[in-house]
Design a protein around this motif. Structure first.
Motif, PDB file in Angstrom:
ATOM      1  N   PHE A 180       0.835  -1.206   0.000  1.00  0.00           N
ATOM      2  CA  PHE A 180       0.000   0.000   0.000  1.00  0.00           C
ATOM      3  C   PHE A 180       0.869   1.254   0.000  1.00  0.00           C
ATOM      4  O   PHE A 180       0.571   2.217  -0.720  1.00  0.00           O
ATOM      5  CB  PHE A 180      -0.906  -0.013   1.229  1.00  0.00           C
ATOM      6  N   ARG A 184       0.763   3.923  -2.859  1.00  0.00           N
ATOM      7  CA  ARG A 184       0.162   5.190  -2.406  1.00  0.00           C
ATOM      8  C   ARG A 184       1.059   6.373  -2.733  1.00  0.00           C
ATOM      9  O   ARG A 184       0.581   7.452  -3.105  1.00  0.00           O
ATOM     10  CB  ARG A 184      -0.096   5.121  -0.908  1.00  0.00           C
ATOM     11  N   GLY A 275     -12.276   0.357   5.728  1.00  0.00           N
ATOM     12  CA  GLY A 275     -11.615   0.809   4.505  1.00  0.00           C
ATOM     13  C   GLY A 275     -12.551   0.876   3.320  1.00  0.00           C
ATOM     14  O   GLY A 275     -12.426   1.763   2.460  1.00  0.00           O
ATOM     15  N   LEU A 276     -13.512  -0.040   3.260  1.00  0.00           N
ATOM     16  CA  LEU A 276     -14.489  -0.016   2.166  1.00  0.00           C
ATOM     17  C   LEU A 276     -15.348   1.245   2.222  1.00  0.00           C
ATOM     18  O   LEU A 276     -15.637   1.858   1.189  1.00  0.00           O
ATOM     19  CB  LEU A 276     -15.360  -1.267   2.244  1.00  0.00           C
ATOM     20  N   LEU A 278     -14.488   4.153   3.606  1.00  0.00           N
ATOM     21  CA  LEU A 278     -13.645   5.289   3.238  1.00  0.00           C
ATOM     22  C   LEU A 278     -13.349   5.304   1.741  1.00  0.00           C
ATOM     23  O   LEU A 278     -13.224   6.379   1.131  1.00  0.00           O
ATOM     24  CB  LEU A 278     -12.337   5.246   4.029  1.00  0.00           C
ATOM     25  N   TYR A 279     -13.242   4.116   1.151  1.00  0.00           N
ATOM     26  CA  TYR A 279     -13.026   4.061  -0.305  1.00  0.00           C
ATOM     27  C   TYR A 279     -14.220   4.640  -1.046  1.00  0.00           C
ATOM     28  O   TYR A 279     -14.059   5.372  -2.033  1.00  0.00           O
ATOM     29  CB  TYR A 279     -12.787   2.614  -0.727  1.00  0.00           C
ATOM     30  N   GLY A 280     -15.430   4.313  -0.575  1.00  0.00           N
ATOM     31  CA  GLY A 280     -16.621   4.874  -1.196  1.00  0.00           C
ATOM     32  C   GLY A 280     -16.695   6.379  -1.063  1.00  0.00           C
ATOM     33  O   GLY A 280     -17.156   7.082  -1.971  1.00  0.00           O
ATOM     34  N   ASN A 282     -13.935   8.376  -0.654  1.00  0.00           N
ATOM     35  CA  ASN A 282     -12.811   8.960  -1.380  1.00  0.00           C
ATOM     36  C   ASN A 282     -13.035   8.962  -2.886  1.00  0.00           C
ATOM     37  O   ASN A 282     -12.540   9.837  -3.607  1.00  0.00           O
ATOM     38  CB  ASN A 282     -11.535   8.185  -1.053  1.00  0.00           C
ATOM     39  N   THR A 283     -13.795   7.993  -3.392  1.00  0.00           N
ATOM     40  CA  THR A 283     -14.076   7.917  -4.828  1.00  0.00           C
ATOM     41  C   THR A 283     -15.387   8.592  -5.205  1.00  0.00           C
ATOM     42  O   THR A 283     -15.866   8.422  -6.334  1.00  0.00           O
ATOM     43  CB  THR A 283     -14.119   6.444  -5.265  1.00  0.00           C
ATOM     44  N   GLN A 285     -18.399   7.976  -4.505  1.00  0.00           N
ATOM     45  CA  GLN A 285     -19.507   7.093  -4.861  1.00  0.00           C
ATOM     46  C   GLN A 285     -20.701   7.259  -3.932  1.00  0.00           C
ATOM     47  O   GLN A 285     -21.766   6.729  -4.197  1.00  0.00           O
ATOM     48  CB  GLN A 285     -19.035   5.633  -4.846  1.00  0.00           C
ATOM     49  N   SER A 300     -19.064   5.901   9.653  1.00  0.00           N
ATOM     50  CA  SER A 300     -17.846   5.202   9.233  1.00  0.00           C
ATOM     51  C   SER A 300     -17.012   4.735  10.417  1.00  0.00           C
ATOM     52  O   SER A 300     -16.256   3.765  10.305  1.00  0.00           O
ATOM     53  CB  SER A 300     -17.006   6.113   8.331  1.00  0.00           C
ATOM     54  N   VAL A 364      -9.934  11.743   5.253  1.00  0.00           N
ATOM     55  CA  VAL A 364     -10.836  11.640   4.104  1.00  0.00           C
ATOM     56  C   VAL A 364     -12.020  12.585   4.231  1.00  0.00           C
ATOM     57  O   VAL A 364     -12.442  13.205   3.253  1.00  0.00           O
ATOM     58  CB  VAL A 364     -11.322  10.180   3.946  1.00  0.00           C
TER      59      VAL A 364
END
Length: 474
Positions: A180, A184, A275-276, A278-280, A282-283, A285, A300, A364
């Motif tokens: 990572f 990163r 993490g899932l 935060l990924y949503g 950050n992207t 979505q 979160s 984030v």
């Protein structure tokens, strides 16, 4: 050094003889898998990776982690351990030989990979910086293996036997963290040539310290060092506990309700869910849902902690002490002190993971009302920590035969039901100042009420043996 090589040669020959095939076929397979393939990969690497120094720097992590759990199992549970001790094979020779018998093929592959990549880099870039890259590869390789030997020596101690089953999860986490970090910060494309000399000096210094420590404290030590252990045992004194909380923590560390490997797996699930989310975010979505940042921040942090609370519950369970509490319930303040310390430990653990998730979420999500959100999260963790213990006080099961049978299924169900209401109150608090005051007041009041009921009415449930759903209907 001759003894190291001799013992390692014996182990390798014994491993070859276990295969009931001709040695020529084994050698061909070995040459293709660990010589030709790594050499070809090494030759191709400089054409795809501009920064070859980061690949050589990664050797430090690779040498330290790969198959260390399998080598540790060979050291701990080898069938010839007593025989080697009778033949006066020393501990350092034994650890080196056992690890090399498992790790020898990997080392050969790494060396040929280094050779292929280094030669290809010379052809592409010439002799510019060739010595620095070679020194970085050598020092990273040596330091990684020296650290590997020292970790194997440390984990072969019976004191750390409980960690041995989870060492594979730890090393996998280290590799994942390193991968990572590389992607990163785009380390595969960014040049580290200006910092290579600092890595080389640091790795060389640490390697010399490890070599001196190995020579001074490990060389010529018997495999079963009974005399040294006897001397340490004579000097050892009983541990004094000035506070019951430290005593409770020590008991849990010595006899954990669930294995460390299972605990790490549960924490990994929680971290993956976190993490899932935060990924949503950050992207982008989750933008279509029109969720406010404060609402999303609280969700979160608290939602992944449902998994963590279920992992913490066995450690702070009221019935973890088995038949001790029912038999000793008449002793003054014994049960009350147990409950109080379990609540303190539960709150500390929940706050620790909450703060950890808050730190990562803050990178984030930007909060509109950070003060209100922090108060809500702290209040929520305190209430969840109390409910985690309280559910086991309401539905205890003291007649368990194995420690993993606590807490009872009813306790787990009660905790998850309470968690649903607490999560709802937490996210509702982000709507407005009025909702913040009302929900936090309700949570604070619930904390005091549950504490009072636990201390007041624990004797009503201590003689009840609640079991799982299956046993309740049998």
């Amino acid at each position: 050094m001759h003894k190291y090589l001799t013992y390692t040669k014996i182990l390798l020959i014994n491993d070859l003889r276990r295969h009931h095939r001709k040695n020529a076929l084994i050698f061909v397979f070995f040459a293709f898998l660990y010589i030709i393939t790594p050499l070809l990969l090494g030759i191709l690497t400089p054409f795809f990776v501009k920064n070859l120094s980061i690949i050589y720097l990664s050797l430090f992590i690779f040498m330290f982690t790969v198959n260390i759990d399998k080598s540790l199992m060979r050291i701990l549970f080898s069938s010839d351990k007593k025989q080697m001790a009778i033949l006066k094979v020393h501990l350092d020779q034994y650890i080196f030989g056992k690890d090399m018998s498992k790790f020898f093929s990997t080392i050969v592959g790494v060396l040929f990979f280094i050779l292929g990549s280094y030669l290809a880099n010379l052809i592409i870039n010439g002799y510019e910086g060739a010595f620095t890259i070679a020194a970085l590869a050598a020092t990273s390789f040596i330091l990684g293996y020296l650290l590997r030997l020292h970790v194997l020596l440390l984990l072969s101690n019976p004191k750390f036997f409980s960690i041995s089953s989870s060492i594979g999860y730890i090393t996998t986490g280290l590799i994942a963290l390193w991968v990572f970090t590389v992607f990163r910060f785009n380390l595969l494309t960014n040049s580290l040539s200006s910092y290579s000399i600092y890595f080389i000096i640091t790795f060389t210094f640490i390697s010399l310290l490890l070599l001196m420590n190995w020579k001074k404290n490990v060389r010529n030590v018997p495999i079963f060092n009974s005399q040294k252990k006897l001397k340490e045992k004579r000097k050892r004194t009983s541990r004094e506990f000035n506070h019951i909380l430290f005593y409770e923590i020590t008991l849990l560390m010595r006899n954990p309700p669930i294995q460390w490997s299972v605990l790490l797996f549960i924490l990994t699930l929680s971290g993956g869910l976190f993490g899932l989310i935060l990924y949503g975010v950050n992207t982008n979505q989750l933008e279509t849902l029109n969720i406010e940042n404060d609402f999303l921040f609280i969700f979160s942090v608290i939602f992944p902690m449902i998994i963590i609370s279920n992992a913490i519950q066995p450690y702070v369970s009221f019935d973890i002490d088995g038949p001790i509490l029912p038999l000793k319930q008449n002793l003054p303040n014994l049960v009350k002190n147990k409950i109080k310390n379990k609540i303190i430990l539960s709150i500390i653990l929940h706050l620790f993971f909450c703060i950890l998730y808050i730190i990562f979420s803050s990178f984030v999500l930007k909060l509109d009302q950070p003060f209100y959100v922090m108060i809500t999260l702290i209040n929520t963790c305190i209430l969840v920590g109390i409910c985690t213990v309280g559910s086991t006080v309401v539905f205890p099961y003291f007649n368990w035969e194995f420690v993993y049978q606590v807490p009872s299924s009813l306790s787990k169900l009660t905790l998850n039901i309470c968690y649903g209401f607490i999560l709802a109150l937490s996210v509702i608090s982000s709507y407005s100042t009025v909702y913040f005051i009302l929900t936090n007041s309700v949570m604070a009041a619930c904390s005091f009420i549950i504490l009072f009921l636990m201390i007041k009415f624990w004797d009503r449930t201590i003689n009840k043996n609640y079991k799982s759903f299956k046993t309740l209907f049998e």
